[in-house]
Scaffold this active site. Sequence first.
Site, PDB file in Angstrom:
ATOM      1  N   GLU A 213       0.814  -1.226   0.000  1.00 38.49           N
ATOM      2  CA  GLU A 213       0.000   0.000   0.000  1.00 38.49           C
ATOM      3  C   GLU A 213       0.847   1.276   0.000  1.00 38.49           C
ATOM      4  OE1 GLU A 213      -2.880  -0.531   3.150  1.00 38.49           O
ATOM      5  OE2 GLU A 213      -3.914  -2.124   2.050  1.00 38.49           O
ATOM      6  N   GLU A 331      -5.144  -8.257  -1.601  1.00 34.92           N
ATOM      7  CA  GLU A 331      -5.698  -8.183  -0.238  1.00 34.92           C
ATOM      8  C   GLU A 331      -7.083  -7.565  -0.319  1.00 34.92           C
ATOM      9  OE1 GLU A 331      -3.147  -6.450   2.882  1.00 34.92           O
ATOM     10  OE2 GLU A 331      -4.944  -5.411   3.620  1.00 34.92           O
TER      11      GLU A 331
END
Length: 557
Positions: A213, A331
């Site tokens: 991320e 994810e």
Amino acid sequence: MSLFAYLSCWRDYSDRFTMRIFLSFFFLFSLPAILAQEVTHPTILVDGTTTIATNDENFICATLDWWPHDKCDYNQCPWHYTSAINLDLSHPLLTKAIQAFKSLRIRIGGSLQDQVLYDVGDLKAPCHPFRKMTDGLFGFSKGCLHMDRWDELNHLFSSTGAIVTFGLNALYGRHQIKKGVWGGAWDPSNARDFMKYTLSKGYHIDSWEFGNELSGSGIGASVGAELYGKDLINLKNIIRILYRDSPFKPLLVAPGGFFDEMWYSKLLQVSGSGVVNTVTHHIYNLGAGVDPNLVSKILDPDHLSLISETFSNLKQTIEKNAPWASAWVGESGGAYNSGGRLVSNTFVNSFWYLDQLGMASKYNTKVYCRQTLIGGNYGLLNATTFVPNPDYYSALLWHRLMGKGVLAVATDAPPYLRVYAHCSKGRKGITVLLINLSNLTDYMVTVQNSMNMKLVVGAKNINRESSLMRSLKKTVSWVGSKSSEEPLFREEYHLAPKNGYLQSQTMLLNGIPLELTKYGGIPRLNPVHVRVNSPIYIAPLSIAFIVFPNFDAPACV
């Protein structure tokens, strides 16, 4: 008598003659109730002549995170001891839950991934456990993965047949330029030593992922696309050198973040041809775990469909900038910040989860990693007891029934009935997934083959008939009639919550609670067999996998 009570009783009627008598009596008594409900009769056309997308053989994936037990959100601390560092790897249920898939893909990664140090080689910093730190990234210090723990993890993976993706620390050696933005070249020394150790021990890592991320504006931290792309070239060269004498070459996966079209495009352009094998993105399309509207979002077909734009845009970005690469959802937990308490770990979440799997598949997503295998509110397994939550069984059924080939479907059903079709896994025929988001409507579904145009025309004619006549015809068709030919059957797996409570943590399969066996094992997931020419009954707020072993689908041969 409910459908699931009927399906449970059916198990005691193995004789076909007795079964026909039983079905006749069932429909005689239930016909008034069927006609009194709001019943819709959609037709589903499945095109088995060609696939519109292809999944990986091991499409289902689950994550192991790094969060310590004192990771808390909204005054809840739902992680307990489920970190890759402190999870009880000897728990028999953990082993059994993974083994049930035969080859479950497991991704090790998460928010603290870029603060993990590997206690191997010439490590330039002290290697201590994660601890709370006010000015640390996500409120924690850097943490340590010792090699004896890495050995234990790999023993679990090898003994259960797991396929491993490991997320590497992409911030090692960098520094913070300003709040949320990191710069400087990545220092690959610790990652190289760790991969060297892994290779020397003979541990099979399917893929190495770089960072978590850090794309776009990032979550907690970000790195520019050009710098990230150059570091990927460096990492790819390290992997090529380390694995030059190995018959197995692991994939390079990146960037494991939220999709930002400009950032992703730049990354792929800078890294260049053949460097990134798999492009990963994360999805939390239900919002915050504390949102009181989580259930209504899950049951809203318009909300569920919003994320299709992200799937479409990522697909186009890859086709334009990296046609050699594939897309993964690296994810996805539905609701962020550890998931929704008494939502993410209950039956209702399977509406979101299975719809996500179906939708992602249509956009050529090869792998879908669920956050988490265990940990937080969104774990497939309960964080303290290791007992499977409802979504575990949804994942297991998908893994066993839905094959790689994704098929096109057309339907006149309203949007509250979600429909997906795949080639069946490891066998002939197709499997159709039906998700009924309506709390009012029963569906009597007819599935037809688009190759048979005569049936298509017939379906259009049927739709002009009155609702009452359709109900009668479908009911009679369900009961069937004596034939000189051997009857064909389909397999049905109907999923519903215990006692009709959507936020139940117990799922029913064909009316039977899915609970551990008396020996603590994963229960058998048995279908009921229904004559193939009968319509399919889908109750309100329920889910069904329907397997057609005799469906003529040339694309699935």
